[in-house]
Design a protein around this motif. Sequence first.
Motif, PDB file in Angstrom:
ATOM      1  N   UNK A 195     -23.160  14.398  -5.751  1.00 53.80           N
ATOM      2  CA  UNK A 195     -24.563  14.400  -5.378  1.00 53.80           C
ATOM      3  C   UNK A 195     -25.414  13.664  -6.405  1.00 53.80           C
ATOM      4  N   UNK A 196     -26.481  13.035  -5.910  1.00 58.56           N
ATOM      5  CA  UNK A 196     -27.461  12.412  -6.785  1.00 58.56           C
ATOM      6  C   UNK A 196     -28.558  13.428  -7.106  1.00 58.56           C
ATOM      7  N   UNK A 197     -29.544  12.983  -7.886  1.00 57.36           N
ATOM      8  CA  UNK A 197     -30.669  13.844  -8.235  1.00 57.36           C
ATOM      9  C   UNK A 197     -31.496  14.224  -7.015  1.00 57.36           C
ATOM     10  N   UNK A 198     -31.341  13.483  -5.911  1.00 53.61           N
ATOM     11  CA  UNK A 198     -32.163  13.753  -4.729  1.00 53.61           C
ATOM     12  C   UNK A 198     -31.880  15.129  -4.133  1.00 53.61           C
ATOM     13  N   UNK A 199     -30.623  15.584  -4.214  1.00 55.08           N
ATOM     14  CA  UNK A 199     -30.301  16.904  -3.675  1.00 55.08           C
ATOM     15  C   UNK A 199     -31.057  17.997  -4.418  1.00 55.08           C
ATOM     16  N   UNK A 200     -31.076  17.906  -5.737  1.00 56.42           N
ATOM     17  CA  UNK A 200     -31.819  18.879  -6.540  1.00 56.42           C
ATOM     18  C   UNK A 200     -33.315  18.770  -6.291  1.00 56.42           C
ATOM     19  N   UNK A 201     -33.812  17.543  -6.159  1.00 56.33           N
ATOM     20  CA  UNK A 201     -35.231  17.339  -5.887  1.00 56.33           C
ATOM     21  C   UNK A 201     -35.637  18.027  -4.588  1.00 56.33           C
ATOM     22  N   UNK A 202     -34.831  17.867  -3.552  1.00 55.68           N
ATOM     23  CA  UNK A 202     -35.137  18.515  -2.273  1.00 55.68           C
ATOM     24  C   UNK A 202     -35.133  20.033  -2.410  1.00 55.68           C
ATOM     25  N   UNK A 203     -34.079  20.558  -3.010  1.00 53.71           N
ATOM     26  CA  UNK A 203     -33.905  22.008  -3.070  1.00 53.71           C
ATOM     27  C   UNK A 203     -34.944  22.685  -3.960  1.00 53.71           C
ATOM     28  N   UNK A 204     -35.245  22.083  -5.097  1.00 60.15           N
ATOM     29  CA  UNK A 204     -36.065  22.764  -6.101  1.00 60.15           C
ATOM     30  C   UNK A 204     -37.542  22.398  -6.040  1.00 60.15           C
ATOM     31  N   UNK A 205     -37.872  21.244  -5.455  1.00 52.77           N
ATOM     32  CA  UNK A 205     -39.272  20.828  -5.448  1.00 52.77           C
ATOM     33  C   UNK A 205     -39.828  20.611  -4.047  1.00 52.77           C
ATOM     34  N   UNK A 206     -39.161  19.802  -3.244  1.00 49.11           N
ATOM     35  CA  UNK A 206     -39.749  19.396  -1.966  1.00 49.11           C
ATOM     36  C   UNK A 206     -39.826  20.554  -0.983  1.00 49.11           C
ATOM     37  N   UNK A 207     -38.737  21.297  -0.807  1.00 48.09           N
ATOM     38  CA  UNK A 207     -38.751  22.416   0.147  1.00 48.09           C
ATOM     39  C   UNK A 207     -39.792  23.473  -0.243  1.00 48.09           C
ATOM     40  N   UNK A 208     -39.797  23.970  -1.499  1.00 48.57           N
ATOM     41  CA  UNK A 208     -40.833  24.948  -1.865  1.00 48.57           C
ATOM     42  C   UNK A 208     -42.255  24.411  -1.718  1.00 48.57           C
ATOM     43  N   UNK A 209     -42.441  23.137  -2.065  1.00 51.62           N
ATOM     44  CA  UNK A 209     -43.767  22.539  -1.971  1.00 51.62           C
ATOM     45  C   UNK A 209     -44.249  22.493  -0.524  1.00 51.62           C
ATOM     46  N   UNK A 210     -43.375  22.133   0.402  1.00 54.47           N
ATOM     47  CA  UNK A 210     -43.750  22.074   1.818  1.00 54.47           C
ATOM     48  C   UNK A 210     -44.124  23.452   2.339  1.00 54.47           C
ATOM     49  N   UNK A 211     -43.405  24.471   1.920  1.00 54.54           N
ATOM     50  CA  UNK A 211     -43.728  25.840   2.350  1.00 54.54           C
ATOM     51  C   UNK A 211     -45.075  26.288   1.794  1.00 54.54           C
ATOM     52  N   UNK A 212     -45.368  25.917   0.567  1.00 50.33           N
ATOM     53  CA  UNK A 212     -46.668  26.264  -0.019  1.00 50.33           C
ATOM     54  C   UNK A 212     -47.813  25.554   0.687  1.00 50.33           C
ATOM     55  N   UNK A 213     -47.564  24.349   1.175  1.00 50.71           N
ATOM     56  CA  UNK A 213     -48.646  23.507   1.696  1.00 50.71           C
ATOM     57  C   UNK A 213     -48.855  23.590   3.201  1.00 50.71           C
ATOM     58  N   UNK A 214     -48.171  24.517   3.893  1.00 54.38           N
ATOM     59  CA  UNK A 214     -48.527  24.711   5.291  1.00 54.38           C
ATOM     60  C   UNK A 214     -47.406  24.685   6.309  1.00 54.38           C
ATOM     61  N   UNK A 215     -46.206  24.225   5.939  1.00 56.11           N
ATOM     62  CA  UNK A 215     -45.090  24.309   6.867  1.00 56.11           C
ATOM     63  C   UNK A 215     -44.615  25.763   6.949  1.00 56.11           C
ATOM     64  N   UNK A 216     -44.383  26.239   8.159  1.00 55.45           N
ATOM     65  CA  UNK A 216     -43.933  27.618   8.337  1.00 55.45           C
ATOM     66  C   UNK A 216     -42.440  27.771   8.075  1.00 55.45           C
ATOM     67  N   UNK A 217     -41.679  26.756   8.439  1.00 51.75           N
ATOM     68  CA  UNK A 217     -40.230  26.770   8.248  1.00 51.75           C
ATOM     69  C   UNK A 217     -39.821  25.439   7.631  1.00 51.75           C
ATOM     70  N   UNK A 218     -39.018  25.489   6.584  1.00 51.24           N
ATOM     71  CA  UNK A 218     -38.452  24.280   5.986  1.00 51.24           C
ATOM     72  C   UNK A 218     -37.002  24.591   5.605  1.00 51.24           C
ATOM     73  N   UNK A 219     -36.090  23.727   6.025  1.00 51.98           N
ATOM     74  CA  UNK A 219     -34.687  23.948   5.686  1.00 51.98           C
ATOM     75  C   UNK A 219     -33.970  22.607   5.560  1.00 51.98           C
ATOM     76  N   UNK A 220     -32.812  22.658   4.925  1.00 56.80           N
ATOM     77  CA  UNK A 220     -31.950  21.490   4.790  1.00 56.80           C
ATOM     78  C   UNK A 220     -30.717  21.690   5.653  1.00 56.80           C
ATOM     79  N   UNK A 221     -30.289  20.630   6.322  1.00 56.66           N
ATOM     80  CA  UNK A 221     -29.092  20.697   7.149  1.00 56.66           C
ATOM     81  C   UNK A 221     -28.187  19.516   6.821  1.00 56.66           C
ATOM     82  N   UNK A 222     -26.909  19.792   6.704  1.00 53.58           N
ATOM     83  CA  UNK A 222     -25.926  18.753   6.422  1.00 53.58           C
ATOM     84  C   UNK A 222     -25.530  18.055   7.715  1.00 53.58           C
ATOM     85  N   UNK A 223     -25.324  16.732   7.634  1.00 54.41           N
ATOM     86  CA  UNK A 223     -24.971  15.963   8.804  1.00 54.41           C
ATOM     87  C   UNK A 223     -23.722  15.136   8.598  1.00 54.41           C
TER      88      UNK A 223
END
Length: 211
Positions: free
Chosen positions: A168-196
């Motif tokens: 994994x690159x740094x992007x995985x950590x960025x999503x998990x630790x910053x982007x997902x929590x930030x989106x939940x704080x800013x108005x998204x009701x549900x935020x999740x990551x899915x593997x494809x």
Amino acid sequence: MKLKQRLDAMWGRQHQRPVGILGRMVGERMLRQHQPETDWTLDLLQIQPTDTILEVGFGAGRGIKLATEKAPAGHVMGIDLSKTMLQVATRRNAQAIRAGRVILKQGDIAALPFEDQQFDRIMTIHTFYFWSEPSLITQELLRVLKPAGRLVVTLATGKLNDQGVEEFSHLQTLLEEQVVPDMLRNGFKVVRLERGPFSRQYNNVALIGEK
């Protein structure tokens, strides 16, 4: 080494904003290479027949075409930085554009030229790497998303090494630790990551937000 660095920089610029004849070649190559994740992203959107859909960074326009087919009574809009890709995607979707079902524009994800709460579904594939401020951009996407609407951001966060192990690159950590929590704080009701699916040697991860 300097030549390789210059070539890498040139390809990076073309992937962000394809220009001219080389840009057209890059766009068509990306269309072929990104078929697995494009199909997967369209499935994750759960498009309904009457939905209004936005694709940010539509490239050569295959995603626009697929979305139009999934929403026969809806409307599809797209925005892309590249004038070259606007021309290519316009040709690929010419019939739907003439019918008034598709509108494509040149523009920037950081300042979307759309009204508040305009879209039922928003997708963007392999643009995250170029986001200067993910927090501001996700807020902008939230602004144009309707209540109960769905956003899917697809990107690669790693690749298989020579031993077939996913790194994994740094992007995985960025999503998990910053982007997902930030989106939940800013108005998204549900935020999740899915593997494809893997595409070539790269993984694919979808950042899914619901308003």
